[in-house]
Design a protein around this motif. Sequence first.
Motif, mmCIF file in Angstrom:
data_model
loop_
_atom_site.group_PDB
_atom_site.id
_atom_site.type_symbol
_atom_site.label_atom_id
_atom_site.label_comp_id
_atom_site.label_asym_id
_atom_site.label_seq_id
_atom_site.Cartn_x
_atom_site.Cartn_y
_atom_site.Cartn_z
ATOM 1 N N ASP A 214 41.662 7.369 -48.467
ATOM 2 C CA ASP A 214 42.312 8.026 -47.517
ATOM 3 C C ASP A 214 41.465 8.730 -46.686
ATOM 4 O OD1 ASP A 214 44.787 7.009 -48.295
ATOM 5 O OD2 ASP A 214 45.276 8.800 -49.415
ATOM 6 N N ASN A 215 40.605 9.402 -47.286
ATOM 7 C CA ASN A 215 39.759 10.622 -46.288
ATOM 8 C C ASN A 215 38.686 9.806 -45.612
ATOM 9 O OD1 ASN A 215 40.505 13.593 -46.497
ATOM 10 N ND2 ASN A 215 40.549 12.539 -48.580
ATOM 11 N N PHE A 216 37.917 8.622 -46.352
ATOM 12 C CA PHE A 216 36.937 7.872 -45.812
ATOM 13 C C PHE A 216 37.672 6.995 -44.943
ATOM 14 C CE2 PHE A 216 34.112 9.487 -48.941
ATOM 15 C CZ PHE A 216 32.952 9.934 -48.418
ATOM 16 N N GLN A 217 38.798 6.357 -44.780
ATOM 17 C CA GLN A 217 39.538 5.540 -43.956
ATOM 18 C C GLN A 217 39.774 6.354 -42.593
ATOM 19 O OE1 GLN A 217 38.902 2.324 -44.743
ATOM 20 N NE2 GLN A 217 40.850 1.851 -43.924
ATOM 21 N N ILE A 218 40.193 7.540 -42.745
ATOM 22 C CA ILE A 218 40.483 8.318 -41.545
ATOM 23 C C ILE A 218 39.068 8.496 -40.727
ATOM 24 C CG2 ILE A 218 41.139 10.594 -40.766
ATOM 25 C CD1 ILE A 218 43.016 10.697 -43.025
ATOM 26 N N PHE A 219 38.086 8.883 -41.709
ATOM 27 C CA PHE A 219 36.890 9.180 -40.996
ATOM 28 C C PHE A 219 35.946 7.737 -40.404
ATOM 29 C CE2 PHE A 219 32.387 9.128 -41.246
ATOM 30 C CZ PHE A 219 31.627 10.391 -40.564
ATOM 31 N N GLY A 220 36.093 6.955 -40.883
ATOM 32 C CA GLY A 220 35.624 5.473 -40.577
ATOM 33 C C GLY A 220 36.181 5.174 -39.511
#
Length: 255
Positions: A214-220
């Motif tokens: 979830d967090n790296f998808q948002i950042f990516g």
Amino acid sequence: GTANIYFILAAIILLGMLGTVIFTREPAPPKNIPPFRWDEFWRGLIDPLRYLNFRWVFITRFLVTMGQFTVQTFILFYFTDVVHDFHLFGADFVKDAATAAFYFTVTLLLGALFSTLIAGALSDKYGRKIMVYISGGLQALVAAVLIFTSNFNLAVIMGVIFGIGYGAYQSVDWALASDVLPSMDDYAKDMGVWHIAFTAPQIIATPLAGFLLDNFQIFGKANGLPTLGYTVIFSLTAIYFFLGTYFVHKIKGVR
């Protein structure tokens, strides 16, 4: 409907239970069973892990299971977010991510069925470790490939390879654990302790990978990397498999 599926599952579980109860013959229990004591119970959970070989089998099983349940849990989301063309070798009968995940799972199970039947026999002939190295390596390869591909055909092929590794590992690792049990007087209890390495990762792997995804998808997505979350969790999965396979060499006295 969904209710019928659960009835079928319940019937399968019931039949499996009845088969065990009716057809399994056990030796007579001892006449003098000592009373249950909580201090002995808790000590019995810890004592097997004091044996180095058993501890390494526990650790390696834990790591590989973390990888297995990360792949199996998030493959549907991978097909939803990463794979957009579901033509299977030119055919268009796969219409959506859910059906794609189904075909991945079917190929996984077919690969597992094949390898389960032969891996145990090969481990008796050539040794447990070599089969664990091969099966763990195949699963690590699949995780690594999924980092870089969005091709559905390749993903289905990876399903077969993952299944081969998964089935071989499941059959051979049980034999490996049996070979390093600290005491034959407590083998059932010790196998139960070892099995924690299979059940505990199911609780840990999903929320950990979900948080990272979830967090790296948002950042990516904010930085032009729309599949960064999947790169992170499949990289982590490959590390699980690599370490779980590599540390098998720490187990001594087993070929």
